[in-house]
Design an enzyme around this catalytic site. Structure first.
Site, PDB file in Angstrom:
ATOM      1  N   GLU A   1      41.033  39.851  45.044  1.00  0.00           N
ATOM      2  CA  GLU A   1      42.068  40.826  44.493  1.00  0.00           C
ATOM      3  C   GLU A   1      41.553  42.132  45.333  1.00  0.00           C
ATOM      4  O   GLU A   1      40.640  42.345  45.683  1.00  0.00           O
ATOM      5  CB  GLU A   1      41.679  40.998  43.189  1.00  0.00           C
TER       6      GLU A   1
ATOM      7  N   LYS B   1      50.127  40.477  39.251  1.00  0.00           N
ATOM      8  CA  LYS B   1      49.397  40.212  37.963  1.00  0.00           C
ATOM      9  C   LYS B   1      50.302  40.589  36.814  1.00  0.00           C
ATOM     10  O   LYS B   1      50.676  41.516  36.553  1.00  0.00           O
ATOM     11  CB  LYS B   1      48.237  41.109  38.282  1.00  0.00           C
TER      12      LYS B   1
ATOM     13  N   CYS C   1      42.474  37.379  38.504  1.00  0.00           N
ATOM     14  CA  CYS C   1      41.455  38.122  37.699  1.00  0.00           C
ATOM     15  C   CYS C   1      41.556  38.039  36.177  1.00  0.00           C
ATOM     16  O   CYS C   1      41.369  36.923  35.656  1.00  0.00           O
ATOM     17  CB  CYS C   1      41.242  39.537  38.297  1.00  0.00           C
TER      18      CYS C   1
HETATM   19  O1  LIG Z   1      41.654  48.550  40.070  1.00  0.00           O
HETATM   20  C1  LIG Z   1      41.330  48.082  40.908  1.00  0.00           C
HETATM   21  O2  LIG Z   1      41.258  48.568  42.039  1.00  0.00           O
HETATM   22  C2  LIG Z   1      41.371  46.227  41.285  1.00  0.00           C
HETATM   23  N1  LIG Z   1      41.421  45.630  39.928  1.00  0.00           N
HETATM   24  C3  LIG Z   1      40.603  45.507  39.312  1.00  0.00           C
HETATM   25  O3  LIG Z   1      39.437  45.661  39.530  1.00  0.00           O
HETATM   26  C4  LIG Z   1      41.231  44.660  38.020  1.00  0.00           C
HETATM   27  C5  LIG Z   1      41.699  45.695  37.124  1.00  0.00           C
HETATM   28  S1  LIG Z   1      40.648  47.178  36.708  1.00  0.00           S
HETATM   29  N2  LIG Z   1      39.605  44.016  37.344  1.00  0.00           N
HETATM   30  C6  LIG Z   1      39.839  43.287  36.472  1.00  0.00           C
HETATM   31  O4  LIG Z   1      41.124  42.735  36.244  1.00  0.00           O
HETATM   32  C7  LIG Z   1      38.681  42.835  36.137  1.00  0.00           C
HETATM   33  C8  LIG Z   1      38.711  41.703  34.797  1.00  0.00           C
HETATM   34  C9  LIG Z   1      37.234  41.496  34.125  1.00  0.00           C
HETATM   35  O5  LIG Z   1      36.344  41.720  34.767  1.00  0.00           O
HETATM   36  C10 LIG Z   1      37.132  40.765  33.048  1.00  0.00           C
HETATM   37  O6  LIG Z   1      38.308  40.041  32.883  1.00  0.00           O
HETATM   38  O7  LIG Z   1      36.024  40.636  32.778  1.00  0.00           O
END
Ligand SMILES: O=C(O)CNC(=O)[C@H](CS)NC(=O)CCC(=O)C(=O)O
Length: 273
Positions: free
Chosen positions: A41, A113, A154
């Site tokens: 990701e 997503k 993710c």
């Molecule tokens: O924001 C960005 O730069 C990149 N995107 C992410 O890091 C994304 C959204 S904040 N992370 C997740 O979805 C983690 C899910 C997770 O850790 C869980 O389901 O426990």
């Protein structure tokens, strides 16, 4: 047999560097024989700096990472899943978009997503992905030489109905490129991915971000390949690198023949008493 390579890396706010690092790992995976290579990701940009995001995130047609990875796929003659690139959408919000590229460098599938990570983990750890991102509304099943592949990203991994829909539509390959938090990763990552593989009778391919990204962001790593019986075929640990594994695709039919739970799905109602 399908030789796959998963790229595990520590992307940061430097798009040019991230493209270079990812490309080097993709070349290494290809050099080791991989025909299908996957990156995590937000391969091209992982930063909490909102100004930097505003400056760097552009519409798909202008995205330098997509152009570079399309050339790379064509150059190496491989299938390449770019786990995601942040893309500026028409609404002005970003889209967290996966791209499946073929060996001619053509985009064969895009997936935005669906489930956005809006959570309060306590101790000041909160995420509100929906502040900047807009969620997708379509599941995407892509045709590949190895059969249908279901795309996800993710936090989607926590929504089993998405994967069941893919499995019921014929997917034997499921992709879950990620940037999991270290805290939720430690508690849930392996269990969630193994559960999706087992209940779907499908291979789960989950390339991951790892380590310290600066600005208070850290990720869990442990890029994982799970087979349709739930066995972890490879675990990328904590360091950046490439995870290589050969998939025996007959394992999909074998697992589903042993436990035909996909055929045992029934519609039921919930009686509230
Ligand atoms: O924001 C960005 O730069 C990149 N995107 C992410 O890091 C994304 C959204 S904040 N992370 C997740 O979805 C983690 C899910 C997770 O850790 C869980 O389901 O426990």
């Amino acid at each position: 047999m399908l030789p796959v390579g998963l790229v595990q890396m520590t992307s940061d706010g430097d798009v040019t560097r991230n493209i270079r690092v990812a490309s080097e790992f993709v070349r290494a995976a290809h050099g080791a024989g991989a025909e299908f290579v996957l990156t995590p990701e937000v391969t091209s940009l992982l930063t909490s700096d909102k100004e930097r995001q505003r400056a760097m995130i552009v519409p798909e047609a202008a995205d330098p990472a997509l152009a570079a990875f399309r050339s790379l796929a064509a150059d190496l003659r491989i299938w390449l899943l770019i786990g995601s690139l942040p893309i500026l959408g028409a609404s002005g919000k970003f889209l967290n978009r996966s791209f499946l590229l073929d060996p001619a460098g053509a985009v064969r599938a895009r997936y935005d997503k669906i489930h956005l990570f809006d959570v309060e983990l306590g101790e000041g750890r909160s995420f509100r992905e929906s502040d900047q991102y807009e969620g997708g509304t379509s599941a995407v099943l892509a045709e590949t030489p190895w059969g249908p592949l279901g795309l996800s990203i993710c936090y989607d991994v926590r929504f089993p109905q998405l994967y069941r829909a893919y499995a019921q539509a014929g997917a034997g390959l499921l992709t879950v490129p990620s940037a999991f938090t270290p805290w939720t990763g430690e508690a849930h990552w392996h269990a969630l991915l193994r559960a999706r593989a087992i209940e779907c009778g499908a291979f789960v391919l989950a390339p991951a971000q790892t380590g310290d990204h600066g600005g208070g962001r850290a990720t869990y790593g442990h890029s994982l390949v799970v087979d349709p019986w739930g066995r972890v075929l490879a675990d990328g640990g904590a360091e950046p690198g490439v995870v290589l594994v050969e998939l025996d695709l007959s394992a999909v039919a074998e697992a589903r023949a042993k436990i035909p739970s996909l055929r045992h799905d029934v519609a039921f109602r919930v009686d509230s008493l």
